[in-house]
Write a protein that holds these residues in place. Structure first.
Motif, short mmCIF file in Angstrom:
data_model
loop_
_atom_site.label_atom_id
_atom_site.label_comp_id
_atom_site.label_asym_id
_atom_site.label_seq_id
_atom_site.Cartn_x
_atom_site.Cartn_y
_atom_site.Cartn_z
N HIS A 45 36.34 36.73 39.24
CA HIS A 45 37.02 35.56 38.58
C HIS A 45 38.13 34.97 39.31
N LEU A 46 38.49 33.99 39.48
CA LEU A 46 39.82 33.33 40.11
C LEU A 46 40.87 33.60 39.26
N ARG A 80 49.24 54.12 39.38
CA ARG A 80 49.41 54.08 40.91
C ARG A 80 47.88 54.15 41.73
N THR A 81 47.86 53.11 42.58
CA THR A 81 46.76 53.07 43.46
C THR A 81 47.26 53.35 45.03
N VAL A 113 41.89 46.43 35.66
CA VAL A 113 42.74 45.96 36.84
C VAL A 113 42.42 47.02 37.87
N ARG A 114 42.46 48.33 37.60
CA ARG A 114 42.09 49.33 38.53
C ARG A 114 41.03 49.03 39.44
N ARG A 115 39.85 48.55 38.64
CA ARG A 115 38.60 48.07 39.52
C ARG A 115 38.71 47.11 40.30
N ALA A 116 39.41 46.07 39.98
CA ALA A 116 39.86 44.92 40.81
C ALA A 116 40.60 45.49 42.05
N THR A 117 41.68 46.08 41.65
CA THR A 117 42.61 46.50 42.79
C THR A 117 41.88 47.41 43.89
N ASP A 118 41.16 48.48 43.42
CA ASP A 118 40.17 49.06 44.30
C ASP A 118 39.27 48.19 45.26
N PRO A 165 38.71 38.22 52.35
CA PRO A 165 37.81 37.73 51.73
C PRO A 165 38.18 37.24 50.14
N PRO A 166 39.12 38.47 49.56
CA PRO A 166 39.29 38.02 48.25
C PRO A 166 40.22 36.92 47.88
N THR A 167 41.10 36.60 48.99
CA THR A 167 42.16 35.63 48.85
C THR A 167 41.72 34.16 49.02
N VAL A 168 41.81 33.25 48.16
CA VAL A 168 41.43 31.88 48.32
C VAL A 168 42.38 31.02 48.77
N HIS A 169 43.53 31.17 48.35
CA HIS A 169 44.72 30.15 49.00
C HIS A 169 46.14 30.76 48.71
N VAL A 170 47.13 30.54 49.62
CA VAL A 170 48.17 30.92 49.73
C VAL A 170 49.28 29.78 49.88
#
Length: 318
Positions: A63-64, A8-9, A129-134, A37-42
């Motif tokens: 990484h995308l 959990r974070t 995953v924790r690093r990317a999520t944080d 910024p991290p979101t490229v497309h939805v």
């Protein structure tokens, strides 16, 4: 069982804006590529007012990655829950909750909680995953805070427009030109350098130098997601030119019985602090909007014109 361990974070930010404003930003996921910024497309696949299904592309540790999520929106409680139904490796599961708490008429607390498991429970994958999520969550919350606190002026800072061109040729040839971006430096005078990679079909990462009419050169970096069967290419600049805080767009090829309509869409958030540096001490926001509309419109129109010529010349040679 380490493979089943839930990690959990929890991240929070205080926003000097009404809770309803903050909730409005997090509920509007299709606009996240422009705002976060991290979101490229939805792509919003389904939506009934309370529940939605989204296909999302975003950067994670450089990484995308892409996944599909389901979200449940609760505007009364200002709460949004989500669950990734097709999480990207090394995730096995990812769920979470956005909540907005009113701290007064013009102050609120925005909280984002993630719960995730990793396939195999490997320590290095959990750390990744924790690093990317944080990293992504901190960036998202800071962006949301800045946007919410400028909500009253956001309409002036956001510029959206499109240019169109009719072409009496086949859609496949037009799309082919837009897709083969590696050929653009040979035919577009304003593109002086372009390097790109396509490690996964339809996902292009590129770095490009362009020359403006006043002789200056700007370097931008972008990610493009290509949908050949739909005749669409969406993109996001991950490194922008001066005056631009964020830039997303789309190239569309719409066929009909007489030919195709080419559409170039732009969505921009202006970087207000650059206005006088770039345009002079007497420049204002309205002038910056006109300037960007002209500059971006000129470059996209040049691409549309060449795409049309490519289609017409190919047909002539048949």
């Amino acid at each position: 069982m380490s493979a089943e361990r839930v990690h959990r974070t929890t991240h929070q930010v205080i926003v000097a804006a009404p809770a309803g404003v903050a909730y409005g930003l997090i509920s509007d996921a299709p606009r996240w590529p422009l705002f976060l910024p991290p979101t490229v497309h939805v792509e919003q696949l389904d939506f009934d007012g309370d529940h939605e299904r989204l296909r999302m592309w975003a950067t994670a540790n450089g990484h995308l990655t892409s996944w599909t999520s389901r979200r449940t929106l609760d505007p009364q409680r200002r709460r949004i829950t989500f669950c990734q139904e097709l999480p990207a490796a090394p995730l096995r599961s990812m769920t979470g909750t956005w909540t907005v708490e009113a701290l007064g008429a013009d102050r609120s607390r925005l909280t984002l909680q993630h719960d995730f498991t990793v396939t195999g429970g490997h320590r290095e994958d959990v750390a990744w995953v924790r690093r990317a999520t944080d990293t992504n969550t901190r960036t998202q919350l800071e962006s949301l805070r800045a946007l919410a606190e400028r909500w009253g002026r956001l309409d002036d800072l956001v510029l959206s427009f499109e240019d169109t061109l009719r072409v009496p040729g086949p859609a496949e040839l037009v799309y082919d030109f837009l897709y083969r971006i590696g050929d653009w430096p040979e035919v577009l005078p304003h593109v002086t350098r372009l390097d790109f990679t396509e490690d996964e079909p339809g996902i292009q990462s590129l770095s490009m130098d362009t020359r403006t009419p006043d002789g200056r050169t700007h370097t931008t970096r972008s990610v493009r997601v290509c949908f050949p069967h739909a005749g669409r290419i969406v993109y996001k600049q991950t490194a922008t030119a001066p005056l631009i805080a964020a830039h997303t767009g789309e190239w569309s090829v719409v066929p009909d019985e007489k030919g195709v309509t080419l559409i170039a869409q732009h969505h921009v958030v202006l970087r207000e602090e650059d206005i006088t540096t770039v345009l002079g001490e007497h420049a204002d926001l309205a002038g910056a909007r006109r300037h960007l509309r002209q500059v971006l419109g000129r470059t996209s129109t040049a691409v549309l014109d060449l795409a049309g010529r490519h289609a017409r010349s190919a047909v002539t040679l048949l």
